[in-house]
Design a protein around this motif. Structure first.
Motif, PDB file in Angstrom:
ATOM      1  N   LEU A 176      -2.673  58.879  -4.063  1.00 60.73           N
ATOM      2  CA  LEU A 176      -2.500  58.606  -2.888  1.00 60.73           C
ATOM      3  C   LEU A 176      -1.768  57.710  -1.651  1.00 60.73           C
ATOM      4  N   ASP A 177      -0.982  58.179  -0.736  1.00 60.99           N
ATOM      5  CA  ASP A 177      -0.530  56.837  -0.324  1.00 60.99           C
ATOM      6  C   ASP A 177      -1.623  57.212   1.495  1.00 60.99           C
ATOM      7  N   VAL A 178      -2.073  55.940   1.328  1.00 58.87           N
ATOM      8  CA  VAL A 178      -3.206  55.581   2.648  1.00 58.87           C
ATOM      9  C   VAL A 178      -2.377  54.631   3.739  1.00 58.87           C
ATOM     10  N   GLN A 179      -2.650  55.251   4.533  1.00 57.64           N
ATOM     11  CA  GLN A 179      -2.416  54.471   5.890  1.00 57.64           C
ATOM     12  C   GLN A 179      -2.868  53.375   6.090  1.00 57.64           C
ATOM     13  N   SER A 180      -2.753  52.387   6.878  1.00 56.21           N
ATOM     14  CA  SER A 180      -2.924  50.310   6.673  1.00 56.21           C
ATOM     15  C   SER A 180      -3.961  50.069   7.378  1.00 56.21           C
ATOM     16  N   SER A 181      -4.618  51.413   8.138  1.00 59.57           N
ATOM     17  CA  SER A 181      -5.860  51.305   8.698  1.00 59.57           C
ATOM     18  C   SER A 181      -6.952  51.710   8.080  1.00 59.57           C
ATOM     19  N   ALA A 182      -6.745  52.429   7.069  1.00 56.08           N
ATOM     20  CA  ALA A 182      -7.593  52.538   6.236  1.00 56.08           C
ATOM     21  C   ALA A 182      -9.149  51.923   5.261  1.00 56.08           C
ATOM     22  N   HIS A 217      -7.089  66.328   3.557  1.00 55.44           N
ATOM     23  CA  HIS A 217      -7.988  66.234   5.244  1.00 55.44           C
ATOM     24  C   HIS A 217      -8.861  64.957   5.494  1.00 55.44           C
ATOM     25  N   ILE A 218      -8.803  64.433   4.149  1.00 54.90           N
ATOM     26  CA  ILE A 218      -9.518  62.843   4.153  1.00 54.90           C
ATOM     27  C   ILE A 218      -8.958  61.721   4.999  1.00 54.90           C
ATOM     28  N   ASP A 219      -9.947  61.553   5.946  1.00 54.94           N
ATOM     29  CA  ASP A 219      -9.313  60.288   6.879  1.00 54.94           C
ATOM     30  C   ASP A 219      -9.215  59.135   6.209  1.00 54.94           C
ATOM     31  N   GLY A 220      -7.361  58.929   6.492  1.00 55.91           N
ATOM     32  CA  GLY A 220      -7.122  57.975   5.838  1.00 55.91           C
ATOM     33  C   GLY A 220      -5.815  58.676   5.297  1.00 55.91           C
ATOM     34  N   VAL A 221      -6.245  59.667   4.508  1.00 54.62           N
ATOM     35  CA  VAL A 221      -5.026  60.131   3.825  1.00 54.62           C
ATOM     36  C   VAL A 221      -3.638  60.362   4.170  1.00 54.62           C
TER      37      VAL A 221
END
Length: 796
Positions: A178-184, A255-259
């Motif tokens: 998974l590629d995630v956001q930096s704030s996750a 759709h998981i928050d941060g993905v």
């Protein structure tokens, strides 16, 4: 600054007071128009008319209070149980009926059960269960026993749970990048990832809470469809199950928050990678999400651009468990709090204020008695007649809870005294013992039994139920005409008090894990026992005879027979036995000692015909012969005047006591022996269907109901027909019901076989084969004469 005002009512309808007054004036003009021509406001008659209309308006106003207010007690609560009212979740929900209902119920009752499916077998009514344990490594025997016990408590008539297979779910482990956001938050994101995978893998057992469904607009009828499960409602029924595909995971995980992007995803199922459809077990989607342990790192990688994020795996597991607990907690619902009962405001609707207190002062209605003129006293007394009607109406309104309560069976008309109504010197104007006189009058006019019958019919109709007793009233062997009417009323009261059992549990089968002769009855038997007014449902039918150390005989050899002509004038005088009010207890030693003196008890043997005919005191006579008072019993259906000698006594009083005691004793034994036993043939099927000793048609879709044939009512051919028709009419349509009337010896043998089988079944169902075979052979032999009679009837 806005001005506040009350809007003028835009209506052309007359208010209640004006409508009543105009109607009264029209009636007066029609009845007394030639003698009364002045209808102006100064007329004293118009003043009295206005006060009457005002009082009637007050009565109507109080009648318009909400029903919750009228039924409230002084503390503002409503006793719903006393009024025969039940909550929506009790009356709208039903027993498990389909395989999906049973699955929903078992998953709610057994936390150690992860999933279960009930599959129909070739034999109608027989289920095979495939279950999955919450902990795959737990022992299977306790779980199987818990499933059987839980299923038996909610089993329906003609159904049975056969083989139970505990299968291990397919262990699935996600492999993803998974590629995630930096704030996750990596821990929160990965815990949500595993929760989402688990929900998709175990979507067949996903639930929703009742409160969520209610908040989304579901009404009570939709909310309580099926069995009541406080642990939540399954989102997917058994018919909606389908095979899982890997593509079903992509959108929810994305759709998981941060993905940002789901770069790679597949599942390792049972050690093998799956890129397409997930495999099934016995055609069922049974999976288990396997979390990586300390020895194996997780196969889910989080990256931020080209940088891999380190994962605190113990923190992820802890957060994952917290999410699972929170989700489980959301499913739990307090059903009682979900449907709060209506609350009312107590109104003193029975409080009456005298009309005389509202008349103008120049009428002198408030003057003391010594200062009142004869005309004023005459007017006071005249008005009291009408005021008593108004006060009694309010008393009736105040007593609505007692009027509609099934437990209050002694009064249906209510009244109150005018002493506290505000009129002065009422005691001097009324009859000295007015309250006692009024009580006697109401008692004479109050047909409480008939009125209560109609009120109970109304309460039963609220549930769509009715209780017809026209046929049953012809077989009131144990009651007089008045006590029979009261018994029918009490029968309706019992029906209303058990309305949930009479409706929701009307096809409930006996629970064979419950204590024998107490709780192992079932709703079907309880309803039929109430419809037929049977004395008991959960007791051995032979106990009433055996506890007195008696034996029933079908012959009458021990009875001495006499031939006496009651209508002749040859000096023989047969006196009827008058009823006595004596203290009676079935287990009284004194009573037993009195009955032992009777010659009809020979060696503790009691003829069945004596039990059937000796319950009516009108069948007895007393004959004085040779200074002995002989108690005689009429031989039923005798062509001549034949009598049986019951006892011979020196004193007339002892003969009377003996005859009355015998009637009470025989009535008690006969009524206490009335009941029924239901045998489901499916439960008597061998474990291996190929080893069936009896024809295959004997087991599937058949029940046998065994009734006593030796009691007073059950020996009547007309009552036997009524019992057969009632049982067959209330039996589920897919079952063939046969009713048998056994003699005492047959019933005693059956109850021993049934007791042995039940005890062996509770101990170990696999070791109950000998007892099961003996009981099946007994029922099969009962059917042979009936089948032969049916075949000859069809041939004829």
């Amino acid at each position: 600054m806005a001005e506040y005002s009350i809007k003028r009512r835009q209506t052309h309808e007359k208010d209640r007071f004006t409508a009543l007054k105009q109607q009264a004036l029209a009636d007066i003009q029609q009845l007394a128009g030639k003698r009364w021509t002045d209808y102006n406001l100064h007329d004293p008659g118009i003043t009295l008319l206005e006060q009457l209309c005002f009082s009637l308006t007050e009565l109507q106003y109080r009648c318009d209070f909400s029903m919750a207010d009228l039924l409230s007690s002084p503390d503002g609560t409503i006793d719903f149980a006393a009024l025969g009212l039940v909550s929506p979740e009790q009356i709208l929900s039903c027993r498990p009926t389909t395989a999906a209902d049973y699955r929903r119920y078992l998953l709610d009752q057994l936390p150690q059960l992860a999933d279960i499916y009930l599959l129909p077998c070739a034999v109608s009514g027989l289920y095979r269960a495939v279950a999955v344990a919450t902990q795959p490594d737990q022992p299977t025997a306790p779980l199987i026993a818990a499933i059987r016990r839980c299923y038996s408590a909610q089993r329906n008539l003609g159904e049975q749970l056969g083989q139970i297979d505990i299968i291990a779910p397919l262990h699935c482990e996600p492999v993803a990048e998974l590629d995630v956001q930096s704030s996750a938050d990596a821990v929160e994101l990965l815990a949500e990832f595993y929760c989402c995978c688990r929900q998709l893998l175990q979507r067949s057992s996903a639930r929703r809470s009742y409160s969520d469904l209610l908040a989304q607009g579901a009404d009570y009828e939709q909310l309580f469809t099926g069995p009541l499960t406080p642990g939540g409602v399954l989102e997917h029924s058994e018919s909606e199950q389908r095979q899982l595909h890997i593509t079903d995971f992509f959108q929810p995980l994305q759709h998981i928050d941060g993905v940002i992007q789901l770069r790679q995803f597949h599942l390792r199922c049972a050690g093998q990678p799956c890129y397409d459809n997930l495999p099934l077990q016995q055609g069922l989607p049974v999976y288990y999400l396997a979390l990586p342990d300390a020895t194996q790192p997780p196969k889910v990688r989080l990256s931020m651009g080209n940088k891999t994020i380190n994962i605190d795996w113990p923190a992820v597991v802890q957060r994952y468990q917290q999410k699972r607990f929170q989700q489980y907690s959301r499913w739990q619902t307090d059903i009682a709090a979900l449907c709060p009962p209506p609350a009312g405001r107590y109104r003193a609707s029975g409080r009456y204020h005298s009309v005389q207190a509202l008349l103008p002062q120049n009428y002198g209605m408030q003057r003391p008695l010594a200062q009142s003129s004869p005309r004023q006293l005459q007017l006071k007394g005249y008005l009291l007649l009408f005021e008593q009607l108004l006060a009694n109406f309010l008393a009736q309104l105040q007593q609505l809870p007692a009027l509609f309560s099934p437990q209050h069976l002694t009064q249906s008309y209510y009244y109150q005294s005018l002493q506290d109504a505000g009129s002065r010197d009422v005691d001097a104007l009324l009859y000295q013992d007015m309250n006692t006189t009024q009580a006697k009058l109401y008692q004479q006019l109050d047909d409480v039994l008939q009125r209560k019958h109609r009120l109970l019919d109304y309460l039963l109709a609220l549930y769509g139920e009715s209780l017809h007793q026209h046929s049953l009233q012809h077989f009131d062997y144990y009651h007089s005409a008045q006590s029979a009417l009261l018994r029918r009323l009490q029968q309706k009261v019992s029906y209303l008090q058990q309305i949930v059992v009479m409706t929701k549990d009307r096809i409930a089968a006996p629970d064979h894990y419950a204590p024998l002769w107490r709780d192992a009855v079932g709703g079907f038997v309880r309803k039929q026992a109430l419809l037929l007014d049977l004395a008991q449902t959960a007791q051995s039918l032979t106990t009433a005879v055996l506890q007195h150390k008696l034996r029933l005989r079908s012959d009458t050899d021990q009875l001495q027979q006499l031939y006496l002509d009651e209508t002749s004038s040859n000096g023989v005088l047969l006196q009827q036995v008058p009823p006595l009010r004596i203290r009676y207890a079935a287990d009284s030693r004194l009573l037993r000692h009195k009955l032992e003196d009777a010659c009809c008890f020979d060696g503790n043997c009691l003829p069945e015909i004596l039990l059937q005919t000796g319950i009516q005191l009108s069948n007895y006579r007393i004959l004085l012969q040779q200074n002995r008072y002989q108690v005689l019993l009429k031989v039923p259906h005798s062509k001549q005047d034949e009598w049986w000698l019951v006892g011979s006594y020196r004193y007339y009083r002892r003969a009377l006591i003996m005859a009355n005691s015998l009637v009470l004793f025989l009535s008690h034994v006969s009524r206490a022996s009335e009941g029924l036993h239901v045998i489901e043939h499916l439960l008597l099927m061998p474990e291996q269907s190929t080893a069936a000793e009896l024809p295959a048609g004997f087991y599937s879709g058949h029940i046998s109901i065994l009734c006593p044939g030796w009691t007073a009512r059950f020996a009547d051919a007309g009552f036997q027909q009524l019992v057969t028709e009632t049982l067959q009419m209330n039996c589920p349509a897919h079952l063939c019901c046969r009713v048998f009337f056994l003699d005492f010896a047959q019933m005693n043998r059956f109850e021993r076989l049934f007791k042995y089988w039940r005890s062996a079944l509770k101990a170990d169902r696999h070791s109950a084969d000998t007892e099961r075979r003996a009981l099946a052979q007994f029922i099969y032999r009962l059917q042979q004469p009936a089948e032969a009679a049916d075949a000859s009837a069809k041939a004829g």
